[in-house]
Motif scaffolding. Structure first.
Motif, PDB file in Angstrom:
ATOM      1  N   ARG A 146       0.843  -1.191   0.000  1.00  0.00           N
ATOM      2  CA  ARG A 146       0.000   0.000   0.000  1.00  0.00           C
ATOM      3  C   ARG A 146       0.884   1.248   0.000  1.00  0.00           C
ATOM      4  NH1 ARG A 146      -4.923  -0.561  -1.709  1.00  0.00           N
ATOM      5  NH2 ARG A 146      -5.469   1.391  -0.683  1.00  0.00           N
ATOM      6  N   ASP A 147       0.243   2.407  -0.009  1.00  0.00           N
ATOM      7  CA  ASP A 147       0.942   3.690  -0.072  1.00  0.00           C
ATOM      8  C   ASP A 147       1.663   3.972   1.242  1.00  0.00           C
ATOM      9  OD1 ASP A 147       1.814   6.260  -0.403  1.00  0.00           O
ATOM     10  OD2 ASP A 147      -0.139   7.125  -0.840  1.00  0.00           O
ATOM     11  N   GLY A 148       2.989   3.924   1.205  1.00  0.00           N
ATOM     12  CA  GLY A 148       3.764   4.162   2.413  1.00  0.00           C
ATOM     13  C   GLY A 148       3.770   5.614   2.851  1.00  0.00           C
ATOM     14  N   THR A 149       3.564   6.549   1.909  1.00  0.00           N
ATOM     15  CA  THR A 149       3.604   7.964   2.269  1.00  0.00           C
ATOM     16  C   THR A 149       2.412   8.361   3.140  1.00  0.00           C
ATOM     17  OG1 THR A 149       2.420   8.628   0.257  1.00  0.00           O
ATOM     18  CG2 THR A 149       4.818   8.527   0.139  1.00  0.00           C
ATOM     19  N   ARG A 150       1.317   7.646   3.038  1.00  0.00           N
ATOM     20  CA  ARG A 150       0.128   7.959   3.840  1.00  0.00           C
ATOM     21  C   ARG A 150      -0.032   7.057   5.052  1.00  0.00           C
ATOM     22  NH1 ARG A 150      -0.177  12.938   2.461  1.00  0.00           N
ATOM     23  NH2 ARG A 150      -0.608  13.297   0.244  1.00  0.00           N
ATOM     24  N   PHE A 151       0.768   5.984   5.123  1.00  0.00           N
ATOM     25  CA  PHE A 151       0.585   5.036   6.222  1.00  0.00           C
ATOM     26  C   PHE A 151       0.929   5.662   7.567  1.00  0.00           C
ATOM     27  CE2 PHE A 151       1.802   1.446   8.970  1.00  0.00           C
ATOM     28  CZ  PHE A 151       0.640   0.702   8.879  1.00  0.00           C
ATOM     29  N   ARG A 152       1.818   6.665   7.564  1.00  0.00           N
ATOM     30  CA  ARG A 152       2.156   7.291   8.862  1.00  0.00           C
ATOM     31  C   ARG A 152       0.925   7.948   9.475  1.00  0.00           C
ATOM     32  NH1 ARG A 152       3.371  12.830   8.857  1.00  0.00           N
ATOM     33  NH2 ARG A 152       3.268  13.851   6.811  1.00  0.00           N
ATOM     34  N   HIS A 153       0.016   8.449   8.626  1.00  0.00           N
ATOM     35  CA  HIS A 153      -1.219   9.036   9.155  1.00  0.00           C
ATOM     36  C   HIS A 153      -2.120   7.943   9.738  1.00  0.00           C
ATOM     37  CE1 HIS A 153      -0.079  12.820   7.384  1.00  0.00           C
ATOM     38  NE2 HIS A 153       0.004  12.274   6.182  1.00  0.00           N
ATOM     39  N   ILE A 154      -2.130   6.789   9.104  1.00  0.00           N
ATOM     40  CA  ILE A 154      -2.891   5.651   9.627  1.00  0.00           C
ATOM     41  C   ILE A 154      -2.319   5.221  10.969  1.00  0.00           C
ATOM     42  CG2 ILE A 154      -3.549   3.249   9.218  1.00  0.00           C
ATOM     43  CD1 ILE A 154      -4.914   5.214   7.322  1.00  0.00           C
ATOM     44  N   LEU A 155      -1.004   5.132  11.039  1.00  0.00           N
ATOM     45  CA  LEU A 155      -0.333   4.683  12.254  1.00  0.00           C
ATOM     46  C   LEU A 155      -0.538   5.683  13.392  1.00  0.00           C
ATOM     47  CD1 LEU A 155       1.288   2.219  13.039  1.00  0.00           C
ATOM     48  CD2 LEU A 155       3.381   3.438  12.414  1.00  0.00           C
ATOM     49  N   ASN A 156      -0.461   6.972  13.087  1.00  0.00           N
ATOM     50  CA  ASN A 156      -0.672   7.984  14.123  1.00  0.00           C
ATOM     51  C   ASN A 156      -2.105   7.972  14.634  1.00  0.00           C
ATOM     52  OD1 ASN A 156       1.965   8.894  14.155  1.00  0.00           O
ATOM     53  ND2 ASN A 156       1.612  10.444  12.574  1.00  0.00           N
ATOM     54  N   TYR A 157      -3.052   7.636  13.765  1.00  0.00           N
ATOM     55  CA  TYR A 157      -4.431   7.500  14.226  1.00  0.00           C
ATOM     56  C   TYR A 157      -4.550   6.334  15.204  1.00  0.00           C
ATOM     57  CZ  TYR A 157      -9.315   6.056  14.217  1.00  0.00           C
ATOM     58  OH  TYR A 157     -10.571   5.658  14.617  1.00  0.00           O
ATOM     59  N   LEU A 158      -3.882   5.221  14.889  1.00  0.00           N
ATOM     60  CA  LEU A 158      -3.916   4.072  15.796  1.00  0.00           C
ATOM     61  C   LEU A 158      -3.297   4.429  17.145  1.00  0.00           C
ATOM     62  CD1 LEU A 158      -2.888   1.198  13.343  1.00  0.00           C
ATOM     63  CD2 LEU A 158      -5.180   1.734  14.177  1.00  0.00           C
ATOM     64  N   ARG A 159      -2.300   5.299  17.127  1.00  0.00           N
ATOM     65  CA  ARG A 159      -1.623   5.673  18.372  1.00  0.00           C
ATOM     66  C   ARG A 159      -2.413   6.700  19.188  1.00  0.00           C
ATOM     67  NH1 ARG A 159       3.937   6.373  14.975  1.00  0.00           N
ATOM     68  NH2 ARG A 159       4.809   4.268  15.269  1.00  0.00           N
ATOM     69  N   ASP A 160      -2.970   7.700  18.500  1.00  0.00           N
ATOM     70  CA  ASP A 160      -3.510   8.866  19.201  1.00  0.00           C
ATOM     71  C   ASP A 160      -5.003   9.093  19.028  1.00  0.00           C
ATOM     72  OD1 ASP A 160      -0.905   9.462  20.063  1.00  0.00           O
ATOM     73  OD2 ASP A 160      -0.475  10.533  18.202  1.00  0.00           O
ATOM     74  N   GLY A 161      -5.662   8.333  18.159  1.00  0.00           N
ATOM     75  CA  GLY A 161      -7.089   8.502  17.983  1.00  0.00           C
ATOM     76  C   GLY A 161      -7.448   9.661  17.071  1.00  0.00           C
ATOM     77  N   GLU A 162      -8.720  10.091  17.122  1.00  0.00           N
ATOM     78  CA  GLU A 162      -9.238  11.074  16.183  1.00  0.00           C
ATOM     79  C   GLU A 162      -8.601  12.446  16.324  1.00  0.00           C
ATOM     80  OE1 GLU A 162     -13.448  11.289  16.255  1.00  0.00           O
ATOM     81  OE2 GLU A 162     -13.745   9.134  15.919  1.00  0.00           O
ATOM     82  N   GLU A 163      -8.024  12.749  17.498  1.00  0.00           N
ATOM     83  CA  GLU A 163      -7.407  14.059  17.692  1.00  0.00           C
ATOM     84  C   GLU A 163      -6.322  14.333  16.661  1.00  0.00           C
ATOM     85  OE1 GLU A 163      -8.063  16.587  19.866  1.00  0.00           O
ATOM     86  OE2 GLU A 163      -9.889  15.459  20.275  1.00  0.00           O
ATOM     87  N   VAL A 164      -5.650  13.262  16.213  1.00  0.00           N
ATOM     88  CA  VAL A 164      -4.523  13.443  15.297  1.00  0.00           C
ATOM     89  C   VAL A 164      -4.972  13.976  13.940  1.00  0.00           C
ATOM     90  CG1 VAL A 164      -4.512  11.170  14.197  1.00  0.00           C
ATOM     91  CG2 VAL A 164      -2.347  12.343  14.610  1.00  0.00           C
ATOM     92  N   THR A 165      -6.254  13.824  13.607  1.00  0.00           N
ATOM     93  CA  THR A 165      -6.720  14.296  12.294  1.00  0.00           C
ATOM     94  C   THR A 165      -6.625  15.815  12.171  1.00  0.00           C
ATOM     95  OG1 THR A 165      -9.033  14.390  13.046  1.00  0.00           O
ATOM     96  CG2 THR A 165      -8.282  12.328  12.047  1.00  0.00           C
ATOM     97  N   ARG A 166      -6.503  16.518  13.281  1.00  0.00           N
ATOM     98  CA  ARG A 166      -6.361  17.976  13.228  1.00  0.00           C
ATOM     99  C   ARG A 166      -5.059  18.387  12.560  1.00  0.00           C
ATOM    100  NH1 ARG A 166      -8.383  19.864  19.300  1.00  0.00           N
ATOM    101  NH2 ARG A 166     -10.512  19.018  19.142  1.00  0.00           N
ATOM    102  N   SER A 167      -4.064  17.522  12.622  1.00  0.00           N
ATOM    103  CA  SER A 167      -2.768  17.839  12.018  1.00  0.00           C
ATOM    104  C   SER A 167      -2.611  17.246  10.628  1.00  0.00           C
ATOM    105  CB  SER A 167      -1.634  17.321  12.920  1.00  0.00           C
ATOM    106  OG  SER A 167      -1.674  15.904  13.018  1.00  0.00           O
ATOM    107  N   TYR A 168      -3.661  16.616  10.103  1.00  0.00           N
ATOM    108  CA  TYR A 168      -3.590  16.032   8.760  1.00  0.00           C
ATOM    109  C   TYR A 168      -3.474  17.132   7.712  1.00  0.00           C
ATOM    110  CZ  TYR A 168      -4.786  11.214  10.121  1.00  0.00           C
ATOM    111  OH  TYR A 168      -4.775   9.949  10.635  1.00  0.00           O
TER     112      TYR A 168
END
Length: 289
Positions: free
Chosen positions: A102-124
């Motif tokens: 899969r796309d590795g450039t976007r996976f960090r956003h997936i991983l950060n969501y798993l770590r921090d929950g929906e709050e992390v979407t503010r920095s997307y």
């Protein structure tokens, strides 16, 4: 004598029934034992993780994370993959990492969501393309919570400027302004084709005095404080899952008719500004609450 024989026969019949019941229970126990052995063999054959740190190779980009992070949402694809119930040897690279195509450039956003929950979407990222790419990955990994959190971002990220609106509307060979405040009130300005706006930010835009001769659909759009004053809807009209806070629907033609479909499905019509007669007519027609 006859009574004794009858009692003996009854006892023999009861004994036979008991033996049959014992045989049935024995057979059932054997079947359950076999299933248990099969289950043990299946568990034994599944992949076992050594330690809690897992290395991933996602489309050529390396990541290291914990098994608990990857399994935070057990029903997601990653949660199922790394639950320990499945053999992942075919995915294992020579360096011990697990390859995900899969796309590795976007996976960090997936991983950060798993770590921090929906709050992390503010920095997307705020661009429409970036949010769409992250949404596509979230859908692939079956992270329903992230998909829900991203939908408003998609709707906000694709902003439609006022100047872009006239290019969808045409009279003859010319394009015209849709801003009623600039004196563009002329019902000869009309749509020449069916129009669909989806996941657009159209806050405060003016559609005043436009004739929609063909179907028009606004799907998951932010129409907060937009204005449809003096509009004429002469075909199917759809406002689906739209934000209608302060949206003006005054002196409208065609929103209440039996000749074409009108829908406000999942849109917040309570906070829209319908003129009194129009709101009453829409409520009577069952179009809004």
């Amino acid at each position: 004598m006859s009574s004794s024989l009858s009692n003996f026969t009854s006892a023999a019949e009861m004994f036979k029934q008991v033996l049959e019941q014992v045989d049935q229970e024995k057979q059932q126990m054997e079947e359950e034992k076999q299933k248990w052995e099969e289950e043990k063999a299946k568990v034994k054959s599944t992949f076992k993780f050594h330690g809690q740190v897992i290395d991933l190779n996602v489309g050529g980009t390396r990541f290291s994370t914990s098994r608990s992070t990857l399994t935070k949402y057990p029903e997601s694809m990653l949660g199922v993959m790394f639950s320990g119930r499945h053999d992942l040897e075919p995915m294992k690279c020579s360096d011990g990492s697990f390859f995900i195509d899969r796309d590795g450039t976007r996976f960090r956003h997936i991983l950060n969501y798993l770590r921090d929950g929906e709050e992390v979407t503010r920095s997307y990222p705020k661009s429409y393309e970036a949010v769409q790419e992250i949404l596509r990955e979230a859908t692939y990994y079956q992270l329903d919570g992230l998909v829900t959190a991203l939908n408003p971002l998609v709707r906000e990220s694709d902003v439609v400027p006022q100047n872009d609106i006239p290019h969808n509307f045409k009279a003859g060979t010319g394009y015209y302004s849709t801003d009623y405040s600039q004196g563009a009130f002329n019902v000869s300005y009309h749509s020449k084709q069916a129009i669909t706006y989806k996941l657009k930010s159209m806050k405060g835009l003016s559609f005043n005095a436009l004739r929609f001769l063909h179907p028009v659909s606004f799907i998951s759009c932010n129409l907060c404080n937009a204005s449809f004053t003096y509009c004429s809807f002469e075909s199917d009209v759809t406002f689906e899952d739209c934000i209608l806070d302060g949206t003006k629907f005054n002196y409208i033609y065609g929103l209440v008719t039996n000749s074409h479909k009108i829908s406000f499905t999942s849109s917040n019509t309570d906070s829209a500004n319908f003129d009194a007669n129009l709101r009453t007519a829409l409520q009577s027609a069952g179009k809004i609450n």
